[in-house]
Design a protein around this motif. Structure first.
Motif, PDB file in Angstrom:
ATOM      1  N   ASP A   1     -14.423 -39.295 -49.150  1.00  5.90           N
ATOM      2  CA  ASP A   1     -14.244 -40.551 -48.409  1.00  5.90           C
ATOM      3  C   ASP A   1     -12.795 -40.765 -47.965  1.00  5.90           C
ATOM      4  O   ASP A   1     -12.373 -41.901 -47.713  1.00  5.90           O
ATOM      5  N   ASN A   2     -12.035 -39.700 -47.869  1.00 10.68           N
ATOM      6  CA  ASN A   2     -10.650 -39.776 -47.403  1.00 10.68           C
ATOM      7  C   ASN A   2     -10.432 -38.773 -46.267  1.00 10.68           C
ATOM      8  O   ASN A   2     -11.155 -37.774 -46.155  1.00 10.68           O
ATOM      9  N   LEU A   3      -9.393 -39.054 -45.468  1.00  7.13           N
ATOM     10  CA  LEU A   3      -9.053 -38.160 -44.349  1.00  7.13           C
ATOM     11  C   LEU A   3      -7.766 -37.414 -44.692  1.00  7.13           C
ATOM     12  O   LEU A   3      -6.738 -38.033 -45.012  1.00  7.13           O
ATOM     13  N   PHE A   4      -7.824 -36.099 -44.677  1.00  2.27           N
ATOM     14  CA  PHE A   4      -6.681 -35.252 -44.984  1.00  2.27           C
ATOM     15  C   PHE A   4      -6.223 -34.525 -43.713  1.00  2.27           C
ATOM     16  O   PHE A   4      -7.008 -34.295 -42.791  1.00  2.27           O
ATOM     17  N   GLU A   5      -4.960 -34.166 -43.699  1.00  2.00           N
ATOM     18  CA  GLU A   5      -4.404 -33.450 -42.555  1.00  2.00           C
ATOM     19  C   GLU A   5      -3.761 -32.152 -43.023  1.00  2.00           C
ATOM     20  O   GLU A   5      -3.362 -32.023 -44.185  1.00  2.00           O
ATOM     21  N   THR A   6      -3.667 -31.188 -42.096  1.00  2.00           N
ATOM     22  CA  THR A   6      -3.020 -29.918 -42.417  1.00  2.00           C
ATOM     23  C   THR A   6      -1.713 -29.806 -41.644  1.00  2.00           C
ATOM     24  O   THR A   6      -1.534 -30.432 -40.595  1.00  2.00           O
ATOM     25  N   THR A   7      -0.802 -29.003 -42.161  1.00  2.00           N
ATOM     26  CA  THR A   7       0.447 -28.717 -41.462  1.00  2.00           C
ATOM     27  C   THR A   7       0.395 -27.302 -40.905  1.00  2.00           C
ATOM     28  O   THR A   7      -0.405 -26.476 -41.336  1.00  2.00           O
ATOM     29  N   GLU A   8       1.242 -27.035 -39.941  1.00  2.00           N
ATOM     30  CA  GLU A   8       1.359 -25.744 -39.260  1.00  2.00           C
ATOM     31  C   GLU A   8       0.107 -25.461 -38.410  1.00  2.00           C
ATOM     32  O   GLU A   8      -0.980 -25.963 -38.692  1.00  2.00           O
ATOM     33  N   ALA A   9       0.301 -24.674 -37.374  1.00  2.00           N
ATOM     34  CA  ALA A   9      -0.802 -24.344 -36.472  1.00  2.00           C
ATOM     35  C   ALA A   9      -0.896 -22.839 -36.315  1.00  2.00           C
ATOM     36  O   ALA A   9       0.090 -22.107 -36.481  1.00  2.00           O
ATOM     37  N   GLY A  10      -2.097 -22.371 -36.020  1.00  2.00           N
ATOM     38  CA  GLY A  10      -2.302 -20.948 -35.792  1.00  2.00           C
ATOM     39  C   GLY A  10      -2.875 -20.248 -37.008  1.00  2.00           C
ATOM     40  O   GLY A  10      -3.316 -20.874 -37.973  1.00  2.00           O
TER      41      GLY A  10
ATOM     42  N   SER B   1      -2.118 -24.393 -14.328  1.00  2.00           N
ATOM     43  CA  SER B   1      -2.065 -23.610 -15.570  1.00  2.00           C
ATOM     44  C   SER B   1      -3.429 -23.473 -16.216  1.00  2.00           C
ATOM     45  O   SER B   1      -4.209 -24.431 -16.284  1.00  2.00           O
ATOM     46  N   ASP B   2      -3.713 -22.275 -16.690  1.00  2.00           N
ATOM     47  CA  ASP B   2      -4.842 -22.057 -17.577  1.00  2.00           C
ATOM     48  C   ASP B   2      -4.533 -22.776 -18.893  1.00  2.00           C
ATOM     49  O   ASP B   2      -3.375 -23.026 -19.216  1.00  2.00           O
ATOM     50  N   LYS B   3      -5.565 -23.134 -19.646  1.00  2.00           N
ATOM     51  CA  LYS B   3      -5.347 -23.831 -20.926  1.00  2.00           C
ATOM     52  C   LYS B   3      -5.203 -22.860 -22.088  1.00  2.00           C
ATOM     53  O   LYS B   3      -4.191 -22.816 -22.767  1.00  2.00           O
ATOM     54  N   THR B   4      -6.242 -22.068 -22.290  1.00  2.00           N
ATOM     55  CA  THR B   4      -6.334 -21.248 -23.492  1.00  2.00           C
ATOM     56  C   THR B   4      -5.278 -20.156 -23.493  1.00  2.00           C
ATOM     57  O   THR B   4      -5.222 -19.327 -22.595  1.00  2.00           O
ATOM     58  N   GLY B   5      -4.423 -20.159 -24.511  1.00  2.00           N
ATOM     59  CA  GLY B   5      -3.420 -19.123 -24.666  1.00  2.00           C
ATOM     60  C   GLY B   5      -2.139 -19.384 -23.892  1.00  2.00           C
ATOM     61  O   GLY B   5      -1.140 -18.707 -24.112  1.00  2.00           O
ATOM     62  N   THR B   6      -2.150 -20.375 -23.000  1.00  2.00           N
ATOM     63  CA  THR B   6      -0.964 -20.678 -22.199  1.00  2.00           C
ATOM     64  C   THR B   6      -0.401 -22.029 -22.625  1.00  2.00           C
ATOM     65  O   THR B   6       0.734 -22.136 -23.075  1.00  2.00           O
ATOM     66  N   LEU B   7      -1.216 -23.061 -22.468  1.00  2.00           N
ATOM     67  CA  LEU B   7      -0.822 -24.383 -22.953  1.00  2.00           C
ATOM     68  C   LEU B   7      -1.129 -24.517 -24.436  1.00  2.00           C
ATOM     69  O   LEU B   7      -0.490 -25.290 -25.148  1.00  2.00           O
ATOM     70  N   THR B   8      -2.124 -23.759 -24.883  1.00  2.00           N
ATOM     71  CA  THR B   8      -2.497 -23.780 -26.309  1.00  2.00           C
ATOM     72  C   THR B   8      -2.235 -22.407 -26.924  1.00  2.00           C
ATOM     73  O   THR B   8      -1.964 -21.445 -26.223  1.00  2.00           O
ATOM     74  N   LYS B   9      -2.362 -22.327 -28.241  1.00  2.00           N
ATOM     75  CA  LYS B   9      -2.048 -21.085 -28.946  1.00  2.00           C
ATOM     76  C   LYS B   9      -3.151 -20.033 -28.847  1.00  2.00           C
ATOM     77  O   LYS B   9      -2.928 -18.866 -29.146  1.00  2.00           O
ATOM     78  N   ASN B  10      -4.367 -20.453 -28.442  1.00  2.00           N
ATOM     79  CA  ASN B  10      -5.555 -19.594 -28.500  1.00  2.00           C
ATOM     80  C   ASN B  10      -5.812 -19.145 -29.942  1.00  2.00           C
ATOM     81  O   ASN B  10      -6.223 -18.030 -30.207  1.00  2.00           O
ATOM     82  N   GLN B  11      -5.514 -20.037 -30.876  1.00  2.00           N
ATOM     83  CA  GLN B  11      -5.766 -19.820 -32.301  1.00  2.00           C
ATOM     84  C   GLN B  11      -6.298 -21.131 -32.876  1.00  2.00           C
ATOM     85  O   GLN B  11      -5.541 -22.083 -33.068  1.00  2.00           O
ATOM     86  N   MET B  12      -7.611 -21.169 -33.110  1.00  2.00           N
ATOM     87  CA  MET B  12      -8.207 -22.396 -33.640  1.00  2.00           C
ATOM     88  C   MET B  12      -7.528 -22.781 -34.962  1.00  2.00           C
ATOM     89  O   MET B  12      -7.206 -21.911 -35.782  1.00  2.00           O
ATOM     90  N   THR B  13      -7.317 -24.071 -35.145  1.00  2.00           N
ATOM     91  CA  THR B  13      -6.626 -24.573 -36.337  1.00  2.00           C
ATOM     92  C   THR B  13      -7.330 -25.822 -36.847  1.00  2.00           C
ATOM     93  O   THR B  13      -7.582 -26.749 -36.060  1.00  2.00           O
ATOM     94  N   VAL B  14      -7.643 -25.849 -38.130  1.00  2.00           N
ATOM     95  CA  VAL B  14      -8.204 -27.059 -38.735  1.00  2.00           C
ATOM     96  C   VAL B  14      -7.100 -28.109 -38.796  1.00  2.00           C
ATOM     97  O   VAL B  14      -6.039 -27.875 -39.385  1.00  2.00           O
ATOM     98  N   ARG B  15      -7.359 -29.259 -38.172  1.00  2.00           N
ATOM     99  CA  ARG B  15      -6.362 -30.328 -38.127  1.00  2.00           C
ATOM    100  C   ARG B  15      -6.668 -31.447 -39.119  1.00  2.00           C
ATOM    101  O   ARG B  15      -5.761 -32.022 -39.716  1.00  2.00           O
ATOM    102  N   GLN B  16      -7.967 -31.781 -39.246  1.00  2.00           N
ATOM    103  CA  GLN B  16      -8.358 -32.881 -40.131  1.00  2.00           C
ATOM    104  C   GLN B  16      -9.518 -32.448 -41.021  1.00  2.00           C
ATOM    105  O   GLN B  16     -10.390 -31.689 -40.594  1.00  2.00           O
ATOM    106  N   ILE B  17      -9.510 -32.938 -42.240  1.00  2.00           N
ATOM    107  CA  ILE B  17     -10.609 -32.689 -43.180  1.00  2.00           C
ATOM    108  C   ILE B  17     -11.015 -34.035 -43.769  1.00  2.00           C
ATOM    109  O   ILE B  17     -10.163 -34.781 -44.281  1.00  2.00           O
TER     110      ILE B  17
END
Length: 906
Positions: free
Chosen positions: A360-369, A340-356
């Motif tokens: 001095d704290n670590l925040f997370e985001t919900t939803e992808a794409g 399998s190709d990765k980009t767009g097949t196994l993944t969404k091919n839509q960059m998503t911020v996961r952590q910020i």
């Protein structure tokens, strides 16, 4: 400009390691000048020498040649023989049906063989943009086909690159190479030479390749390879060389056809020898051989193969898998490896911020794409950051120091760099209204990202003056920061802590960017000193191209089914390993094999690596093709997924090429056998299940049809050895084979799948439609059918002395046997008493229709004349039905033994 030369070049320009040369040396070897370009005389010579800048399209076979090629097949020879026999017997309707089957198979084959040429045509369309060049010191636009090596080309945002080029000047040039290399991120280009040898195209950062797209910035480049010499052209050449890969089903049908042909020839010779030894009349010998040939040819098999596959096509379409060639339906069912190709097949091919990381704290985001939904949370609690916090200012810098189109993002049709789109989305999740903030903080000036700086900056209006917002590589931004914003307060920045957090985020496969700001009185960014002064670090954002949530379960399901899943991507090794481990592709942590390492391995060494490594990164199209080829050589049935031009050779070479319907290129789709309309790897798992059901039904149908053929052969052979009259005439055999069987075998094609079929291990790649165990059962069923038919024939012939009556009873006995035997064939493993009779309503209808048709043959006057039949008595019917039930008893006993041995046949 250098003096005119007699030949366009004096070196092999297409094989120069251009990325290792300085821009000046590149122009010198290409014999051109960066300011004035080529003269018309130079262009004319080079166009004559190199030819037009287009990918050559194969002439290919003519329509007649392709059509004739469809008839060079053993099974087709048998069908034509059957048509000839039925024509000789003046059964023109049956002859026409068989010839129609031959034509249908020819049409299917023609469509499949035409695919390779379609793929090349798609490649040719990709390489046909316009080009802006400098010639004779003037800027002009030319058709890309007129571009020649040595032309000085101007690149700008939104344009398609027309040839392979060495960049000699760049201002913020970024290129989307995903269609060519599989790289998910936009590539920042520069001018500096690269000294590392044997770099794959994805790592040649000072080159622009034909077929790729400029996303932003401007550049000047010298064309160094055109037409078939480009990376795109090399892929086209590879696709042409590969040709058509036969699916396992096609190979198995070919093999079965040869076996049937040899069987017919052997029996014909045997019967002829017996006839001569018995002093039979030559005409009688011929009639006997014809009857034998008709009985041995499963006329309905090609029809039912096509019907079964067509039913599979419909079922797969309902599950978002579009089949482009019928034999491909079964191939997924027998697949042992999915590459399998990765980009767009196994993944969404839509960059998503996961952590910020901020305050001095670590925040997370919900939803992808790219959808504007989701929230930012800390420890599971949703956060709405205040304007003075480091988190808010990190989000603010991410959306303002950004060139992606805000309006397009808000309308759900994002345009621009995937990284910058992701920053807009994360800002929206933090409560920032994108268009409103742009109006409030008008952009006055901006500095584009350049590899030398590793950051970009914008100058924006503020309530009390101007603010510079910066985003970029953490080390580059950190060098300019003295303070950090923490909960609205400025505190001294701790560089080591920031670097540690950045490394921790990167170790999770995240791409990390740092954000900062500073107030200024300057109204322009031309004064670079304002960018070297004391900035305030606001925080870090870590993003990824996220795994599709349903893919994890799909990969696990495939692995439980005994199917190995490997990832073959052009992306960075760290990203590939991180994604691969999320998907469970590297449980023993063997890591990934890079293309530059693979390049140095012999076939034997690569085979050893393929036994343990499931992740391949930074691979080129030829690497991907080689991986597929070695897996095939090792005996695997290989399915390959892909969406880009770089995937075309592997898609063509694989037993089954699977292209993406939404994001895939025309080239990938044309080179494939199946298209996923939802671009989802999970759909492949559904297709695997349908493919296994299709093959199981093909095996059931083949067993059912050949049971009749074997029974009829044994009947005729024993009759000849016993010097009896033939129990059937040829037209009666055709009735059994084409009419009564022809309804029931189609019904078997509608059988639902066996319980747990997806959890079974894949069939051995070399296993044919008929296994050794199934052939044993075939022989046993054939003997039961022959014994019962010969017994009723002999008994009634002895009782009545009427040969037509005895033949009618023998024909009816074989038909009744088939009524019971088709119930046996609904499952080759489970008892018929555990299967809901009405789960296949078409089977019930077919049995009623077949019985009605057979009663008409026995009782309707003109049909009695054609088939030489007569009505049977009630006593004869009761005896025939009683004997017919024996095939169920035999089948149940055989299945019980098989279950006891824990062997699956179906």
């Amino acid at each position: 400009m250098t003096d005119p030369i007699e030949t366009p070049i004096n070196v092999n320009i297409s094989e120069q390691p251009w990325y290792t040369l300085t821009s000046e040396k590149a122009c010198e070897i290409a014999n051109t000048a960066s300011e004035t370009g080529l003269t018309e005389e130079d262009v004319e010579k080079r166009l004559s020498f190199f030819g037009p800048n287009e990918i050559a399209v194969e002439a290919g076979l003519t329509r007649w040649q392709i059509l004739i090629h469809q008839f060079k097949d053993p099974l087709i020879y048998i069908l034509l023989a059957a048509a000839f026999v039925t024509f000789v017997l003046q059964d023109y309707v049956d002859s026409g049906v068989i010839l129609a089957v031959v034509l249908l198979n020819a049409v299917i084959g023609y469509i499949q063989e035409n695919k390779a040429q379609s793929a090349i045509r798609a490649l040719s369309r990709l390489s046909d943009p316009k080009a802006q060049v400098i010639r004779n010191g003037r800027e002009i636009e030319i058709p890309s086909r007129d571009l020649v090596p040595g032309d000085i080309v101007l690149l700008s945002s939104g344009g398609r690159v027309a040839a392979d080029m060495r960049i000699i000047m760049s201002k913020g040039l970024e290129v989307d190479e995903s269609a060519l290399t599989g790289e998910s991120e936009v590539i920042n280009k520069h001018v500096d030479p690269l000294r590392t040898p044997n770099l794959v195209p994805a790592d040649q950062k000072n080159m622009a390749f034909a077929g790729t797209i400029v996303t932003q910035g401007r550049a000047k480049a010298v064309a160094v390879r055109t037409g078939d010499s480009t990376e795109l052209g090399k892929i086209a050449s590879t696709v042409k060389e590969i040709g058509i890969t036969k699916t396992p089903l096609q190979e198995k049908v070919d093999k079965l056809g040869k076996h049937i042909g040899n069987l017919i020839l052997g029996f014909a010779l045997l019967i002829a020898v017996i006839g001569i030894l018995y002093n039979m009349d030559p005409t009688e010998i011929f009639i006997t051989v014809v009857a034998m040939a008709v009985s041995a040819i499963p006329e309905g098999l090609p029809v039912i193969l096509t019907v079964t596959l067509a039913i599979g096509v419909r079922r797969m379409a309902n599950r978002q898998a579009i089949i482009r060639s019928l034999p491909a339906v079964e191939t997924l069912g027998s697949t042992t490896v999915i590459g399998s190709d990765k980009t767009g097949t196994l993944t969404k091919n839509q960059m998503t911020v996961r952590q910020i990381w901020a305050d001095d704290n670590l925040f997370e985001t919900t939803e992808a794409g790219y959808q504007l939904e989701g929230t930012i949370s800390e420890g599971g609690n949703v956060i709405t950051p205040p304007a003075e916090s480091g988190l808010f200012q990190t989000l603010l810098a991410g959306t303002l120091a950004n060139e992606a189109n805000v309006t397009a993002v808000e309308m759900g049709e994002p345009q621009g760099d995937p990284t910058e789109i992701a920053l807009h989305v994360s800002a929206y999740k933090g409560g920032i209204r994108l268009s409103d903030i742009r109006l409030q903080k008008e952009q006055l000036d901006f500095l584009p990202f350049e590899p030398e700086r590793k950051f970009m900056a914008t100058l924006n209006k503020n309530e009390n003056g101007q603010t510079i917002f910066m985003k970029g590589a953490p080390e580059s931004v950190l060098d300019r920061c003295k303070y950090q914003l923490k909960d609205g307060e400025l505190v001294p920045v701790d560089p080591e802590k920031v670097k540690t957090v950045s490394k921790q985020m990167a170790a999770q496969g995240l791409r990390v960017l740092a954000m900062a700001y500073r107030s200024t009185e300057s109204e322009y960014l031309d004064d670079r000193s304002v960018l070297e002064e004391e900035f305030v670090l606001t925080g870090l954002q870590g993003m990824e191209d996220p795994v599709r949530p349903e893919v994890i379960e799909a990969v696990q399901s495939a692995q439980e089914s005994g199917i190995r899943v490997i990832m073959i991507t052009g992306d960075h090794i760290d990203t590939a390993v991180a994604i691969g481990r999320q998907l469970g592709l590297d449980p023993e942590e063997h890591g990934a094999l890079e293309g530059k390492v693979l390049e140095r391995l012999s076939d034997e060494e690569l085979d050893l690596q393929l036994m343990k490594i499931n992740i391949f990164a930074r691979v080129s199209p030829k690497h991907k093709y080689r991986i597929v080829d070695r897996l095939k050589e090792s005996g695997h049935v290989v399915a390959v997924t892909g969406d880009g031009v770089n995937d075309a050779p592997a898609l063509r070479a694989a037993h089954l090429g699977v292209a993406m319907g939404k994001s895939g290129t025309d080239v990938a789709r044309e080179a494939s056998d199946m298209v996923l309309s939802d671009d989802n790897f999970a759909t492949i798992t559904a297709a695997i299940e349908e493919g296994r059901i299709v093959f199981s039904n093909i095996r059931k149908v083949t067993f059912f049809l050949l049971s009749t053929a074997v029974g009829e052969l044994i009947v005729i052979l024993i009759a000849v050895l016993m010097n009896w009259p033939l129990p059937f005439i040829a037209v009666q055999i055709l009735w059994i084979n084409l009419v009564t069987n022809g309804l029931q075998d189609i019904a078997l094609a509608f059988e639902p799948g066996e319980p747990g079929i997806l959890k079974r291990k894949p069939r051995p790649p070399k296993e044919g439609i008929l296994t050794g165990r199934l052939m044993e059962r075939l022989g046993g069923v054939g003997l039961v059918l022959a014994a019962g038919t010969l017994g009723i024939f002999w008994w009634i012939y002895q009782q009545t002395g009427d040969l037509d009556m005895a033949r009618t009873a023998a024909m009816t006995q074989m038909v009744v046997f088939q009524f019971f035997h088709v119930l046996n064939c609904r499952s080759l493993d489970r008892s018929i008493f555990r299967i809901n009779f009405f789960s296949n309503k078409f089977l019930f209808v077919s049995l009623v229709a077949a019985l009605t048709a057979h009663l008409a043959v026995l009782h309707v006057g003109f049909l009695q004349t054609i088939f030489r039949t007569m009505p049977l008595t009630i006593d004869q019917w009761m005896l025939i039905v009683g004997i017919g039930f024996l095939v169920i008893l035999g089948g149940e006993l055989d299945k019980f033994v098989n279950r006891w041995r824990k062997n699956h046949i179906g």
